[in-house]
Design a protein around this motif. Structure first.
Motif, PDB file in Angstrom:
ATOM      1  N   THR A 200       1.290  -0.895   0.295  1.00  0.00           N
ATOM      2  CA  THR A 200       0.222   0.588  -0.402  1.00  0.00           C
ATOM      3  C   THR A 200       1.007   1.267   0.352  1.00  0.00           C
ATOM      4  O   THR A 200       1.787   1.188   0.901  1.00  0.00           O
ATOM      5  N   ILE A 201       0.510   1.954  -0.602  1.00  0.00           N
ATOM      6  CA  ILE A 201       1.825   3.773  -0.825  1.00  0.00           C
ATOM      7  C   ILE A 201       0.696   4.343  -1.030  1.00  0.00           C
ATOM      8  O   ILE A 201      -0.091   4.705  -1.998  1.00  0.00           O
ATOM      9  N   PRO A 202      -0.092   5.592  -0.366  1.00  0.00           N
ATOM     10  CA  PRO A 202      -0.358   6.487   0.297  1.00  0.00           C
ATOM     11  C   PRO A 202       0.364   7.391  -0.221  1.00  0.00           C
ATOM     12  O   PRO A 202       1.406   8.055  -0.346  1.00  0.00           O
ATOM     13  N   SER A 215       0.192  -3.200  -4.553  1.00  0.00           N
ATOM     14  CA  SER A 215      -0.142  -4.505  -4.880  1.00  0.00           C
ATOM     15  C   SER A 215      -1.456  -4.906  -4.555  1.00  0.00           C
ATOM     16  O   SER A 215      -2.316  -5.112  -4.847  1.00  0.00           O
ATOM     17  N   PHE A 216      -1.882  -5.140  -3.154  1.00  0.00           N
ATOM     18  CA  PHE A 216      -2.945  -4.926  -2.313  1.00  0.00           C
ATOM     19  C   PHE A 216      -4.491  -4.289  -3.145  1.00  0.00           C
ATOM     20  O   PHE A 216      -5.295  -4.568  -3.018  1.00  0.00           O
ATOM     21  N   VAL A 217      -3.624  -3.132  -2.985  1.00  0.00           N
ATOM     22  CA  VAL A 217      -4.598  -2.051  -3.924  1.00  0.00           C
ATOM     23  C   VAL A 217      -5.499  -2.768  -5.039  1.00  0.00           C
ATOM     24  O   VAL A 217      -6.730  -3.183  -5.195  1.00  0.00           O
ATOM     25  N   ILE A 534       0.068 -10.074  -9.377  1.00  0.00           N
ATOM     26  CA  ILE A 534       0.698  -8.416  -9.075  1.00  0.00           C
ATOM     27  C   ILE A 534       1.550  -8.566  -7.785  1.00  0.00           C
ATOM     28  O   ILE A 534       2.533  -7.134  -8.092  1.00  0.00           O
ATOM     29  N   LEU A 535       1.933  -9.350  -7.005  1.00  0.00           N
ATOM     30  CA  LEU A 535       2.828  -9.264  -6.372  1.00  0.00           C
ATOM     31  C   LEU A 535       4.181  -9.241  -7.365  1.00  0.00           C
ATOM     32  O   LEU A 535       4.752  -8.550  -6.693  1.00  0.00           O
TER      33      LEU A 535
END
Length: 594
Positions: A200-202, A215-217, A534-535
């Protein structure tokens, strides 16, 4: 029906791990009220329900909230002697009701009347066979003629039918319950995420809206399309992940999830204390922790005064100085007592003579005799050996950047005690170090506590910034280091040992129906290889590492030598000034004496 709904009997059946189904009538409003009360009570959770009703079941169940993961079917006879199976559920009480026909039962007479001319009969021996009809229970292969008379929405369920010659044909759903729940009515889920790159990259948009990528998004985006919902993103006010406080409450995102300030936490590690208060989906990533520190020799402030002294240890420099003093003493003694000497050489002149010989410089001193020449030859060899060792290490130190690490593992760090260890606050690594009985982890936690407010940092950016400042070591995950700072030559990762393995997944509120819905889709994505792709794609998206070529020498490394040379030049000018001053004083004295 009263004894069947006895809470003690239901609890006993649940403890025996038996799959319990309740067969209930649904013809009167009182029946609907009983079902509603049963579904609201904890005793009714995890049970399967089969309701016997008629066409009035739609109005009877109108005010009964049946959650998406409640296993409830309604059996309703129709005018043609068939029994239709229906499922009803709601995502939330305020959202529309979903009513779906999922199966049909046909009597034996109807099945044989319109069935195929020849049936392929295979004795039924599986555990699902009806014990009372095992001799007459037959599996059917091939098309069945009565399918053409069924509603169109049931045709796709025609595979794997079972014919019980003593009863009839049951055409039912083959997939699990979560697979039949594919519509969350476009509801908005409150998703929480913080900085856990590249998972997660805010970021913040131009209007100040909170945005998240990673990736999780991407995984959540696939779940959005599959289950028909949208995500609204937020981060906790205290910027904490979630740790149990002394008063028994939770801070961070775990606390917000418990307090119903959010529905989902995207990318958070699983721990036993957290699993007691929230639910986690299946693990999506296994990550480990490593130590990172500033690469030796990459200080970003001032001049390095050790560039031209680190070639020898302090003991080696002391040994070389002792050899010069010893040889200088030998020259003084030899020139004083040797008959073949050309004249006495004072001790200070002898030291300069030895240093000159070590630097392969000649002398005007007339050193005669075997003893004196042996000392000069020894001084020449001393200079040669010292020069070879010094220059070879100098080239390596200035160009190749050989690493002289004070430690390589966490255990060595606790023994050396020269660096401050840091962890991210309210995280798994902090809890593990705090509560562990491992002596190394206990010493590491003592080191963290000794650092005060800088022992537990608020964000990864602060942690890596403190690493670049000086003698600080940051315990972080491999994924975060590789993605954010894997290409930064100033930071070094110690991978000889790895610590605190964690499973990262998605968290939802306790007993939430989202867990089973998410798990069902995530299993499909894993089977199709979509999760690993994705990962992998996000892992390869990190900045490439710097080339492994020798960097040019910087002023920070050569500046100390230039300053020392300038100081030597300035010293010679001072000596010249003193010499001129003394000469003038002597001349004045001579004139005055005349």
């Amino acid at each position: 029906m009263g004894s069947a709904l006895d809470p003690r009997s239901l609890a006993s059946a649940r403890r025996s791990n038996r799959q319990l189904m309740l067969l209930l009538p649904m013809f009167l409003p009182a029946h609907a009220l009983t079902l509603d009360l049963l579904l609201r009570e904890s005793v009714g959770r995890g049970l399967r329900f089969l309701l016997l009703s008629n066409d009035a079941f739609r109005s009877l169940l109108k005010n009964v909230y049946i959650s998406a993961m409640t296993q409830l079917q309604v059996a309703v006879p129709d005018s043609e002697g068939r029994v239709m199976l229906w499922e009803q559920y709601q995502v939330r009480p305020d959202l529309p009701t979903h009513l779906t026909r999922v199966g049909c039962w046909i009597s034996r007479a109807q099945a044989l009347k319109s069935g195929p001319s020849s049936l392929s009969l295979v004795p039924e021996t599986g555990t699902d066979a009806d014990e009372g009809l095992k001799d007459t229970s037959l599996a059917v292969s091939g098309p069945l003629g009565f399918l053409k008379d069924l509603p169109q929405d049931l045709h796709e369920r025609s595979e794997g039918l079972r014919l019980l010659l003593g009863a009839g044909v049951l055409l039912g759903p083959r997939e699990e319950l979560a697979s039949r729940r594919g519509d969350l009515d476009g509801t908005t889920l409150r998703c929480m995420a913080d900085d856990f790159q590249p998972l997660t990259i805010p970021d913040y948009g131009p209007a100040g809206d909170y945005r998240v990528t990673g990736s999780f998004v991407d995984i959540m985006a696939i779940l959005e399309r599959s289950l028909n919902f949208t995500c609204s993103w937020s981060r906790p006010e205290d910027r904490a992940w979630g740790a149990l406080q002394p008063d028994g409450t939770w801070n961070g995102m775990i606390g917000d999830l418990i307090a119903d300030k959010g529905d989902v936490i995207v990318a958070i590690s699983r721990t036993l204390p957290r699993e007691e208060v929230v639910d986690f989906t299946l693990p999506l990533l296994l990550d480990r922790h490593i130590l990172v520190l500033r690469r030796p020799g990459t200080a970003n402030s001032g001049i390095s005064w050790s560039s031209y002294t680190q070639e020898f240890s302090s003991g080696a420099w002391a040994g070389a100085a002792m050899m010069v003093l010893f040889m200088g003493s030998c020259i003084t003694l030899i020139t004083r007592y040797s008959r073949s000497s050309g004249g006495h050489v004072p001790f200070t002149e002898s030291i300069l003579l030895i240093l000159g010989a070590a630097c392969q410089q000649g002398t005007k001193q007339d050193i005669q005799g075997t003893a004196g020449r042996i000392v000069l030859l020894t001084a020449l060899l001393l200079g040669t050996v010292t020069y070879i060792h010094y220059t070879s290490f100098l080239i390596s130190a200035l160009s190749v950047n050989r690493l002289l690490l004070p430690f390589t593992t966490l255990a060595e760090l606790t023994r050396v005690d020269s660096h401050q260890l840091m962890v991210l606050k309210s995280t798994v690594q902090e809890d593990v170090l705090k509560l562990s009985t491992n002596p190394v982890y206990q010493k590491a936690w003592a080191n963290i506590q000794a650092g005060g407010e800088w022992g537990s940092v608020a964000t990864n950016d602060v942690g890596f910034a403190k690493v670049l400042e000086g003698k600080n070591v940051y315990l972080t995950t491999e994924s975060e280091y590789s993605y954010q700072y894997g290409g930064d030559s100033r930071i070094l990762a110690l991978t000889k040992e790895k610590y605190i393995a964690i499973f990262v997944s998605v968290a939802v509120t306790k007993k939430s129906q989202l867990k089973e819905l998410f798990d069902n889709r995530l299993v499909r994505m894993r089977s199709a290889g979509l999760l690993s792709k994705i990962l992998k794609d996000w892992g390869e998206a990190r900045p490439p590492p710097l080339p492994n070529a020798a960097p040019p020498l910087s002023l920070a490394k050569t500046g100390s030598a230039f300053l020392l040379l300038a100081a030597g030049t300035a010293l010679s000018l001072c000596a010249l000034g003193m010499e001129v001053l003394v000469t003038r004083c002597l001349k004045r004295s001579a004139l005055a004496s005349r």
